[in-house]
Write a protein that holds these residues in place. Structure first.
Motif, PDB file in Angstrom:
ATOM      1  N   ARG A 147       0.828  -1.211   0.000  1.00 58.71           N
ATOM      2  CA  ARG A 147       0.000   0.000   0.000  1.00 58.71           C
ATOM      3  C   ARG A 147       0.861   1.259   0.000  1.00 58.71           C
ATOM      4  NH1 ARG A 147      -5.055  -0.978   3.934  1.00 58.71           N
ATOM      5  NH2 ARG A 147      -5.946   0.547   2.547  1.00 58.71           N
ATOM      6  N   SER A 148       2.050   1.172   0.502  1.00 53.91           N
ATOM      7  CA  SER A 148       2.927   2.324   0.651  1.00 53.91           C
ATOM      8  C   SER A 148       3.251   2.957  -0.704  1.00 53.91           C
ATOM      9  CB  SER A 148       4.235   1.888   1.317  1.00 53.91           C
ATOM     10  OG  SER A 148       5.263   2.834   1.089  1.00 53.91           O
ATOM     11  N   ARG A 205       5.526   1.337  -3.714  1.00 55.31           N
ATOM     12  CA  ARG A 205       4.950   1.215  -5.065  1.00 55.31           C
ATOM     13  C   ARG A 205       5.816   1.955  -6.083  1.00 55.31           C
ATOM     14  NH1 ARG A 205       0.115   3.005  -2.899  1.00 55.31           N
ATOM     15  NH2 ARG A 205      -0.025   4.503  -4.582  1.00 55.31           N
ATOM     16  N   LYS A 206       6.337   3.093  -5.707  1.00 57.04           N
ATOM     17  CA  LYS A 206       7.206   3.851  -6.612  1.00 57.04           C
ATOM     18  C   LYS A 206       8.470   3.053  -6.939  1.00 57.04           C
ATOM     19  CE  LYS A 206       9.394   8.370  -7.145  1.00 57.04           C
ATOM     20  NZ  LYS A 206       8.664   8.982  -8.227  1.00 57.04           N
ATOM     21  N   ARG A 207       9.042   2.396  -5.936  1.00 57.86           N
ATOM     22  CA  ARG A 207      10.230   1.570  -6.168  1.00 57.86           C
ATOM     23  C   ARG A 207       9.889   0.383  -7.073  1.00 57.86           C
ATOM     24  NH1 ARG A 207      12.983   0.021  -0.797  1.00 57.86           N
ATOM     25  NH2 ARG A 207      14.634  -0.660  -2.226  1.00 57.86           N
ATOM     26  N   LEU A 208       8.735  -0.232  -6.852  1.00 62.19           N
ATOM     27  CA  LEU A 208       8.305  -1.324  -7.726  1.00 62.19           C
ATOM     28  C   LEU A 208       8.067  -0.822  -9.146  1.00 62.19           C
ATOM     29  CD1 LEU A 208       5.762  -3.342  -5.542  1.00 62.19           C
ATOM     30  CD2 LEU A 208       8.139  -3.921  -6.083  1.00 62.19           C
ATOM     31  N   ALA A 209       7.465   0.355  -9.256  1.00 63.67           N
ATOM     32  CA  ALA A 209       7.157   0.932 -10.566  1.00 63.67           C
ATOM     33  C   ALA A 209       8.411   1.087 -11.411  1.00 63.67           C
ATOM     34  CB  ALA A 209       6.453   2.277 -10.402  1.00 63.67           C
ATOM     35  N   GLY A 210       9.536   1.338 -10.769  1.00 65.61           N
ATOM     36  CA  GLY A 210      10.795   1.471 -11.490  1.00 65.61           C
ATOM     37  C   GLY A 210      11.314   0.169 -12.072  1.00 65.61           C
ATOM     38  N   SER A 230       3.498   3.231 -14.360  1.00 65.80           N
ATOM     39  CA  SER A 230       2.408   4.172 -14.073  1.00 65.80           C
ATOM     40  C   SER A 230       1.184   3.445 -13.516  1.00 65.80           C
ATOM     41  CB  SER A 230       2.036   4.964 -15.323  1.00 65.80           C
ATOM     42  OG  SER A 230       1.577   4.095 -16.343  1.00 65.80           O
ATOM     43  N   THR A 231       0.974   2.200 -13.933  1.00 67.51           N
ATOM     44  CA  THR A 231      -0.141   1.417 -13.403  1.00 67.51           C
ATOM     45  C   THR A 231       0.085   1.121 -11.925  1.00 67.51           C
ATOM     46  OG1 THR A 231      -0.598   0.426 -15.551  1.00 67.51           O
ATOM     47  CG2 THR A 231      -1.420  -0.752 -13.632  1.00 67.51           C
ATOM     48  N   ILE A 232       1.294   0.724 -11.578  1.00 64.90           N
ATOM     49  CA  ILE A 232       1.610   0.420 -10.175  1.00 64.90           C
ATOM     50  C   ILE A 232       1.498   1.668  -9.322  1.00 64.90           C
ATOM     51  CG2 ILE A 232       3.510  -0.226  -8.634  1.00 64.90           C
ATOM     52  CD1 ILE A 232       4.303  -2.331 -10.712  1.00 64.90           C
ATOM     53  N   GLU A 233       1.991   2.791  -9.825  1.00 62.86           N
ATOM     54  CA  GLU A 233       1.929   4.024  -9.037  1.00 62.86           C
ATOM     55  C   GLU A 233       0.511   4.529  -8.853  1.00 62.86           C
ATOM     56  OE1 GLU A 233       5.345   6.887  -8.967  1.00 62.86           O
ATOM     57  OE2 GLU A 233       5.579   6.068 -11.003  1.00 62.86           O
ATOM     58  N   GLU A 285      14.021  -8.330  -3.640  1.00 62.08           N
ATOM     59  CA  GLU A 285      14.862  -7.564  -2.717  1.00 62.08           C
ATOM     60  C   GLU A 285      14.094  -6.371  -2.136  1.00 62.08           C
ATOM     61  OE1 GLU A 285      18.554  -4.631  -3.515  1.00 62.08           O
ATOM     62  OE2 GLU A 285      18.864  -6.695  -4.212  1.00 62.08           O
ATOM     63  N   ILE A 286      13.415  -5.614  -2.984  1.00 59.91           N
ATOM     64  CA  ILE A 286      12.642  -4.448  -2.522  1.00 59.91           C
ATOM     65  C   ILE A 286      11.616  -4.871  -1.477  1.00 59.91           C
ATOM     66  CG2 ILE A 286      10.872  -2.763  -3.235  1.00 59.91           C
ATOM     67  CD1 ILE A 286      12.456  -2.569  -5.943  1.00 59.91           C
ATOM     68  N   LEU A 287      10.964  -6.005  -1.713  1.00 58.87           N
ATOM     69  CA  LEU A 287       9.907  -6.451  -0.813  1.00 58.87           C
ATOM     70  C   LEU A 287      10.427  -7.280   0.368  1.00 58.87           C
ATOM     71  CD1 LEU A 287       7.118  -7.258  -3.411  1.00 58.87           C
ATOM     72  CD2 LEU A 287       7.433  -5.182  -2.031  1.00 58.87           C
ATOM     73  N   GLY A 288      11.691  -7.614   0.355  1.00 58.13           N
ATOM     74  CA  GLY A 288      12.293  -8.305   1.487  1.00 58.13           C
ATOM     75  C   GLY A 288      11.709  -9.681   1.760  1.00 58.13           C
ATOM     76  N   VAL A 289      11.419 -10.427   0.698  1.00 60.74           N
ATOM     77  CA  VAL A 289      10.822 -11.753   0.896  1.00 60.74           C
ATOM     78  C   VAL A 289      11.896 -12.761   1.292  1.00 60.74           C
ATOM     79  CG1 VAL A 289       8.883 -11.305  -0.639  1.00 60.74           C
ATOM     80  CG2 VAL A 289      10.955 -12.352  -1.563  1.00 60.74           C
TER      81      VAL A 289
END
Length: 165
Positions: free
Chosen positions: A49-50, A54-59, A65-68, A126-130
């Motif tokens: 939700r953050s 989402r911006k980091r994922l969007a990259g 733009s869909t993710i953001e 990595e971004i999501l720390g799974v």
């Protein structure tokens, strides 16, 4: 149910309105009711939700733009420790994602299954720390639709059915 299957569309633009936790939990829960071989339930999820995350994922995708614009994204993973046969488990994940997309549609929301982001699977993990052994399968972006879905077009059965034996 048949009408909902036929009217579900991929929605890529969303209003800013938030989606409540109960609705998100319902969507994830319905995903978990998908069939899986030996009932191994190989799926794992990260709810995003953050706006910063989402911006980091969007990259990580050309569909950023869909993710953001989506108030919620759910990253769907294959848990390799639960996996016993990769093809069957990947198919189960697909059924899980379809259950979630149909639930999103049923609840009046719109969503889209994003797969192009898989080209940066490692970075997303990595971004999501799974945990080690969680392999990204897709990201579902969803929220209240800003646009209506277009008309559905499918090939006639005569083009896709190879035969009746």
């Amino acid at each position: 149910m048949l009408e909902e299957i036929k009217t579900r569309r991929s929605i890529r633009r969303f209003r800013e309105d938030s989606v409540d936790d109960h609705t998100i939990r319902t969507i994830v829960e319905m995903g978990t009711w998908a069939p899986s071989g030996l009932n191994n339930q190989p799926w794992r999820f990260v709810v995003v939700r953050s706006p910063e995350v989402r911006k980091r994922l969007a990259g990580q995708t050309k569909y950023g733009s869909t993710i953001e614009s989506a108030p919620v994204c759910i990253a769907v993973f294959l848990s390799q420790p639960e996996s016993y046969e990769r093809v069957k488990d990947v198919q189960a994940i697909g059924a899980c994602i379809q259950n979630m997309l149909l639930t999103i549609h049923h609840l009046g929301l719109g969503g889209v299954w994003l797969g192009e982001i898989l080209k940066n699977r490692g970075r997303v993990e990595e971004i999501l720390g799974v945990p080690e052994g969680c392999e990204l399968m897709a990201v579902i972006a969803f929220g209240w639709p800003a646009t209506a879905g277009g008309p559905g077009v499918r090939r006639p059965l005569g083009e896709v059915v190879l035969g009746w034996k």
